[in-house]
Write a protein that holds these residues in place. Sequence first.
Motif, PDB file in Angstrom:
ATOM      1  N   ALA A  33       0.849  -1.197   0.000  1.00 27.43           N
ATOM      2  CA  ALA A  33       0.000   0.000   0.000  1.00 27.43           C
ATOM      3  C   ALA A  33       0.880   1.240   0.000  1.00 27.43           C
ATOM      4  N   LEU A  84      -5.568   9.119  -8.980  1.00 29.10           N
ATOM      5  CA  LEU A  84      -5.603   7.684  -8.674  1.00 29.10           C
ATOM      6  C   LEU A  84      -5.014   7.412  -7.290  1.00 29.10           C
ATOM      7  N   HIS A  85      -3.896   8.099  -6.990  1.00 31.04           N
ATOM      8  CA  HIS A  85      -3.303   7.961  -5.653  1.00 31.04           C
ATOM      9  C   HIS A  85      -4.303   8.345  -4.578  1.00 31.04           C
ATOM     10  N   GLU A  87      -7.546   8.531  -4.806  1.00 37.19           N
ATOM     11  CA  GLU A  87      -8.683   7.607  -4.780  1.00 37.19           C
ATOM     12  C   GLU A  87      -8.300   6.323  -4.028  1.00 37.19           C
ATOM     13  N   ALA A  88      -7.073   5.827  -4.354  1.00 33.47           N
ATOM     14  CA  ALA A  88      -6.615   4.588  -3.715  1.00 33.47           C
ATOM     15  C   ALA A  88      -6.517   4.786  -2.205  1.00 33.47           C
ATOM     16  N   SER A  91      -9.947   5.168  -0.648  1.00 37.23           N
ATOM     17  CA  SER A  91     -10.699   3.914  -0.653  1.00 37.23           C
ATOM     18  C   SER A  91     -10.130   2.915   0.354  1.00 37.23           C
ATOM     19  N   LEU A  92      -8.790   2.818   0.402  1.00 40.42           N
ATOM     20  CA  LEU A  92      -8.185   1.865   1.340  1.00 40.42           C
ATOM     21  C   LEU A  92      -8.463   2.274   2.782  1.00 40.42           C
ATOM     22  N   LYS A  95     -12.008   1.596   3.661  1.00 38.88           N
ATOM     23  CA  LYS A  95     -12.231   0.160   3.873  1.00 38.88           C
ATOM     24  C   LYS A  95     -11.700  -0.259   5.250  1.00 38.88           C
ATOM     25  N   ILE A  96     -10.508   0.236   5.578  1.00 39.13           N
ATOM     26  CA  ILE A  96      -9.916  -0.138   6.875  1.00 39.13           C
ATOM     27  C   ILE A  96     -10.760   0.445   8.019  1.00 39.13           C
ATOM     28  N   TRP A  99     -13.921  -1.480   8.460  1.00 39.66           N
ATOM     29  CA  TRP A  99     -13.586  -2.773   9.056  1.00 39.66           C
ATOM     30  C   TRP A  99     -13.270  -2.588  10.542  1.00 39.66           C
TER      31      TRP A  99
ATOM     32  N   LEU B  15      -9.564  -8.852   5.902  1.00 44.47           N
ATOM     33  CA  LEU B  15      -9.286  -7.462   5.519  1.00 44.47           C
ATOM     34  C   LEU B  15      -8.079  -7.407   4.580  1.00 44.47           C
ATOM     35  N   LEU B  19      -7.774  -5.833   0.862  1.00 45.64           N
ATOM     36  CA  LEU B  19      -6.826  -4.756   0.530  1.00 45.64           C
ATOM     37  C   LEU B  19      -5.912  -5.189  -0.614  1.00 45.64           C
ATOM     38  N   ASP B  22      -7.709  -4.809  -3.880  1.00 45.11           N
ATOM     39  CA  ASP B  22      -7.783  -3.402  -4.279  1.00 45.11           C
ATOM     40  C   ASP B  22      -6.422  -2.907  -4.782  1.00 45.11           C
ATOM     41  N   LEU B  23      -5.386  -3.315  -4.053  1.00 47.32           N
ATOM     42  CA  LEU B  23      -4.046  -2.842  -4.435  1.00 47.32           C
ATOM     43  C   LEU B  23      -3.657  -3.369  -5.813  1.00 47.32           C
ATOM     44  N   TYR B  26      -5.207  -1.112  -8.289  1.00 45.66           N
ATOM     45  CA  TYR B  26      -4.517   0.186  -8.403  1.00 45.66           C
ATOM     46  C   TYR B  26      -3.179   0.046  -9.117  1.00 45.66           C
ATOM     47  N   ARG B  29      -3.782  -0.042 -12.778  1.00 45.38           N
ATOM     48  CA  ARG B  29      -4.125   1.272 -13.339  1.00 45.38           C
ATOM     49  C   ARG B  29      -2.907   2.194 -13.376  1.00 45.38           C
TER      50      ARG B  29
END
Lengths: 732, 70
Positions: A33, A84-85, A87-88, A91-92, A95-96, A99, B15, B19, B22-23, B26, B29
């Motif tokens: 990530a 994109l960075h 958004e990523a 989004s991450l 999500k975390i 969770w 989780l 992740l 998703d990664l 990305y 892209r």
Amino acid sequence: MEKPRNNQPELAVETVVPQSELNDGISGVFERADAVLKLSLHEAPKKSVKKILGSFDLPNEDTENLASETMAKLQQLDNEELALHKEAERSLLTKIRDWANKNKFATTLLLAGAVHSPIIARSSGFLEKVQNMLNTVRAWEMPNTIVDPQSFSEKEQVVKEIYERGSRIDKQKKEVFEKEQREKLERGEDVSFNDTFLKLEELNGVDSEKVKIAEQKKQEMIEKFAARMGNDFSEDFIKSVVNEMFGSNKNYEWGQGSVTEYFNTGKRNCVSIARAEQMVFEALIDRLPAEKRSKYQLGTAFEKQHEIAILKVINQDGSIDRTYFLQPPIPILEGAADRPGSPTVDLKTMQHAMVSSKPMSMSSNAKPGEIADSPDIIAITNQPVSTNINIEGKLKASDYIEQIVEDRGIEIKSKEPSATDKVMDLEIIHNDDVEKSQQKIEDAYKYIEAHLPSCLDQENCKDPDMIDRSVPFVGIDLSTIDWKNLEPKQVDEIFSGLFKLRALPDPDTINFGDINHLSSETIERIAKLRAPEITLELKNDKDGNLSMENIYQLIDIYRKKEKEGYDISIDMPRVHILLGEDVYNAALIELLDSLPGGQFIIDQKNAKTRSYVSTDTAEAIVHSKAKDLYLEGADLTAEGLEMIIKNPNKTYHFGLSAYIEIIRKRPDVVNVPHIKPWVDKLFMGAEIDNFRTTTDPNVWRKIQPIVEKLEEDAIQKYYQGFYGDDVILYNK
Amino acid sequence: MTMDTIKAEHEIKELLKQLETDLDDYYRRLDALGVERREVLRLFARRLEKIEVAKMQQRVKEQVYGEAEK
């Protein structure tokens, strides 16, 4: 000793990921990530274009338009990349966060894994954001060896407290306060430890009401000591303050790291009482006549996994006259305060480190000398404010801890790597690699041995149920062996490991792979195994043809045994048939018709699409002579289910996916004695959540206790269950 | 290990799996953008090359025909 069979039979070849892999997994994901979210190192569009232009000898007017067009395009791509960075990351993090809100205990464990992973040292921001977002404290200790007195449940309780406190942190306020303090200290202002430390605890999530009470109690304590201290500190006075602060019980409570807790309840660990003593002595020094104040200097001495508040008495020339170690029996060191492997730091430096963003580093060898090896302690501490000091090098063992350990009769032992650290892996075995398969068999038995309960009385320990439950699921996967191309001698070698007599329970299942790759001799042999279950695949060959010859050979062996008078449901291994997804229905019906009165598993889990059992298959299921039939991979229609309910001629065991679908349709099935759940997989987390959210709330209320019980049974089967890490002793 | 810890570890694994997925997306892209960027620069260089060649041809032409006209 043969492993007794479980009431709930097993499914082969489920692997359990060892705990130790989890932290690696956490590191890996966050590292990726971090890498994805790092801004790319592209040159600026202008620079890239200029560089290319430099290699041509062209006048500006000829390239101007083309260059600006290219730069615009590059800029557009950069913008897309930036978006994109963002958004990523968004989004991450979302999500975390979602969770984390749902799984609070797991969040704390996740954070602990992340905190202790190497990535923290080189994080470029994402993990930090995750941590901030998770809003949890950073410091808790998880060294690597075993010792009481903190039991596992106590540790878990501490973890819960850490989470609760973490959820109260106002990060922004905390940062503002720390920055203010940092600036004051940098300007050389006199910042009172008494004015800052409890505030820091509150900003780190300690309950503010409790902090208020602690503040009052602290003041009362200071007043009490101040009333009798006179114009200077006598040795007796110093000792009486320390002894009274510790109280009659001189021990530490490993989990308790907040000064608030200490002032309110007296419970403390070495860190919290050291801070409390520093506050009390700081206030007392302030009340001494002005000329006496500079005579005393507070600080901390570090030892391995331990720290002690110290009070240095300074001579007029600035040298150290003596040092009081403020823990009973209050040893006094003449001259310098540092000892080999035990550096000291003064209070002002500590204050600075506590509000710094980066940890302060210091060496352990402030005074040269030999430092002996010593074991570590496993302890988790709810410690709101970190000293924020990293000590590089080896520290000396604490005499105090050693004394307590001796007084309490605690056994400290270095943890040697053992079979329990690692669930055997199921790596591919090549056809010429018989040694590896033998190793795999031996590993399985080592694993079983490592999980056997320790017994004081060997005879009474042979309680089959207890032994069975104490060993988690163990499967030996020999399915990757190219049986077809093995020399008979090599097959002998593999079976010698399986037939070896051992005073141990056998593994739950042995998977031999595609039955059509096994020779007739091998099929004869596997029917003679002592294992409770053998797993075989039945599937079409590469041309799409299905041969039933080998499976019928095995079934014939069972039938012969039955004719000879054996109860094959007890005396022979259960046969677990993994059905290939292209096996046509007629073959399945034929197979069901052929089964004798033993235990058989028809497992269609490998099918990509879950289907319904056809009416003629349901009829074959009902009419099959098998005594116990285990089914998974296809669901029953209402008609099929009705047929099974009405035909109690055998016990039907349904895999968990099928079983929960059945009880969702017909909750009354839980009371049908001939229909039972078969714990064939781990069943927890998102799968249960999905099931709950797609079930009518009225039905869910009825079946919830059953689903939760199935979750527990699955955990118990595939992990060590309820016995935890404790050694089971039974000597009735 | 207690039940709570086992469940928590399972939840963490779930989780991490999400992740990871998703990664991967990305990464793909980002890679695509990188490829496009290299392509833009390559085209730019090619077009400059063409301009340079055209200019050289022009110069040669001018030299040859210019001389002849004299």
